[in-house]
Scaffold this motif. Sequence first.
Motif, PDB file in Angstrom:
ATOM      1  N   GLN A 110       0.820  -1.214   0.000  1.00  0.00           N
ATOM      2  CA  GLN A 110       0.000   0.000   0.000  1.00  0.00           C
ATOM      3  C   GLN A 110       0.856   1.267   0.000  1.00  0.00           C
ATOM      4  O   GLN A 110       1.881   1.336   0.666  1.00  0.00           O
TER       5      GLN A 110
ATOM      6  N   GLN B  70      -1.497   4.548  -6.296  1.00  0.00           N
ATOM      7  CA  GLN B  70      -1.393   3.193  -5.755  1.00  0.00           C
ATOM      8  C   GLN B  70      -1.098   2.179  -6.863  1.00  0.00           C
ATOM      9  O   GLN B  70      -0.300   1.250  -6.670  1.00  0.00           O
TER      10      GLN B  70
ATOM     11  N   ASP C 207      -9.532   9.325  -7.220  1.00  0.00           N
ATOM     12  CA  ASP C 207      -8.821   9.072  -8.470  1.00  0.00           C
ATOM     13  C   ASP C 207      -7.304   9.197  -8.321  1.00  0.00           C
ATOM     14  O   ASP C 207      -6.556   8.281  -8.679  1.00  0.00           O
TER      15      ASP C 207
ATOM     16  N   ARG D  66     -11.639  -0.450  -7.514  1.00  0.00           N
ATOM     17  CA  ARG D  66     -12.242   0.397  -6.486  1.00  0.00           C
ATOM     18  C   ARG D  66     -11.302   1.555  -6.153  1.00  0.00           C
ATOM     19  O   ARG D  66     -10.226   1.347  -5.623  1.00  0.00           O
ATOM     20  N   PRO D  67     -11.690   2.797  -6.441  1.00  0.00           N
ATOM     21  CA  PRO D  67     -10.799   3.944  -6.251  1.00  0.00           C
ATOM     22  C   PRO D  67     -10.711   4.397  -4.792  1.00  0.00           C
ATOM     23  O   PRO D  67     -11.247   5.446  -4.416  1.00  0.00           O
ATOM     24  N   VAL D  68     -10.028   3.609  -3.977  1.00  0.00           N
ATOM     25  CA  VAL D  68      -9.848   3.958  -2.571  1.00  0.00           C
ATOM     26  C   VAL D  68      -9.098   5.293  -2.487  1.00  0.00           C
ATOM     27  O   VAL D  68      -8.020   5.450  -3.054  1.00  0.00           O
TER      28      VAL D  68
ATOM     29  N   TYR E 276      -3.106   5.674   0.224  1.00  0.00           N
ATOM     30  CA  TYR E 276      -4.091   4.590   0.118  1.00  0.00           C
ATOM     31  C   TYR E 276      -4.372   4.025   1.510  1.00  0.00           C
ATOM     32  O   TYR E 276      -5.532   3.791   1.881  1.00  0.00           O
TER      33      TYR E 276
ATOM     34  N   MET F 236      -5.696   6.538  -6.015  1.00  0.00           N
ATOM     35  CA  MET F 236      -5.718   5.191  -6.573  1.00  0.00           C
ATOM     36  C   MET F 236      -4.759   5.055  -7.746  1.00  0.00           C
ATOM     37  O   MET F 236      -4.107   4.009  -7.903  1.00  0.00           O
TER      38      MET F 236
END
Length: 301
Positions: free
Chosen positions: A130, A195, A189, A184-186, A134, A192
Motif C-alpha cells: 500500500q 497506488q 482518483d 475500487r478507487p480507494v 491509500y 488510486m
Amino acid sequence: MIDRETEPVNQHRSPTIRRRRLGVELRRHREAAGVTIDVVAERLGCSTSKVSRIETGHTTATPSDVNRILDIYGVNDSVKSELVQIAREARQKGWWHPYSTVLTGAYVGLEAAARSIRVFEQQLVPGLLQSEEYAIAMIRAARLEDTDREIAQRVRVRMERQALLIQDDPIDLQVVLDEAVLSRPVGGDAVMRDQLIRLIEAAELPNVTLQILPFASGAHAGMDGAFVILEFEEEGDADVVFIDNATGGLFLEKADELRKYISIYDTARRSALTPAESVEMIEMLVEEPLWKSKRRVSGSI
C-alpha cells in the motif's frame, strides 16, 4: 534437543516466532515425559489455561517459569539452557511494540519472522504494497471509531512493515489480486492512480511476484475469501494461514488446513494473468481506470 550450533540463521526472527517455538518445544517435552497440563499447573501454582497458552505461543513464559517447567519434565541441563535462552529472546520487544494499542493478534510478529508470504486478496491492496495515502484512506473508511492519532499509528506500522521487502535479506512475497482490487478507487482518483503505480514499482522487485485474477476468469477457487499463507525458514516453526477480520483475525495451523489453502492459492494463481501480463494490465488502468469508464452505472469520482 535444539542444535543451536546448526540452527539456521534467520534474520527475520522475532519475539513472536520465538514464543511459538518455545511453546512447541515445551509441549513436546511434556508429552515425552507423560505429564499432563493439570500437573504442570498445580506445580507452578497457576491455571491450566496459562500453561496451555504458553504451549500455543499465546503467552510469554518467564525464564524462571521455563526452568521450573523443565525440572518437572526432567530434561538435561543442556536442553534447559537452550530453552531458557529462547524464553529470554521471546520476551524482547519487537519494533512494533510501541504501537501495540492499535494492533490485535500476533500477525505483525509472525510476518516479521516469515521467509515467504503468499497473499490472495479480493477487496484491497495488501498492506505490504500500500501507498501511504491509500493506507490512510482505507483505514479511515474501515475504522470508523479510530481517532486521528490511532489512524496515524496504524499507517505508521503499515509503512514500517514494508521494510521487509527491501531489507538485506528480504522476504519472498507472492500476491494474487482479484481485478476488483484495481477497480475500487480507494481515496479517489489521484490516490488510486498513485497506488497502481506503486504496484508496478513493487512488481519490479526480484522478491515480489504480482498476478491479477481478471474478471474474465469467472468463478475461481478463492471466492470464499482473502487469506495469507506465512511460511517460516526453521523446520520447527509451523507454517500458518491467516484470515483477517475486524477483531484481529484467525490463524490456522493444522496440516490439512494448510494443504487446503495452499491448493486454493495455487489454483487461483494458475487462473491469474502472468506477472508480465498483470503489470501490463495495471499500466493500462493507470491511463484508463475502470472507475472512470463511461459504462459505470452510478456514482462519480
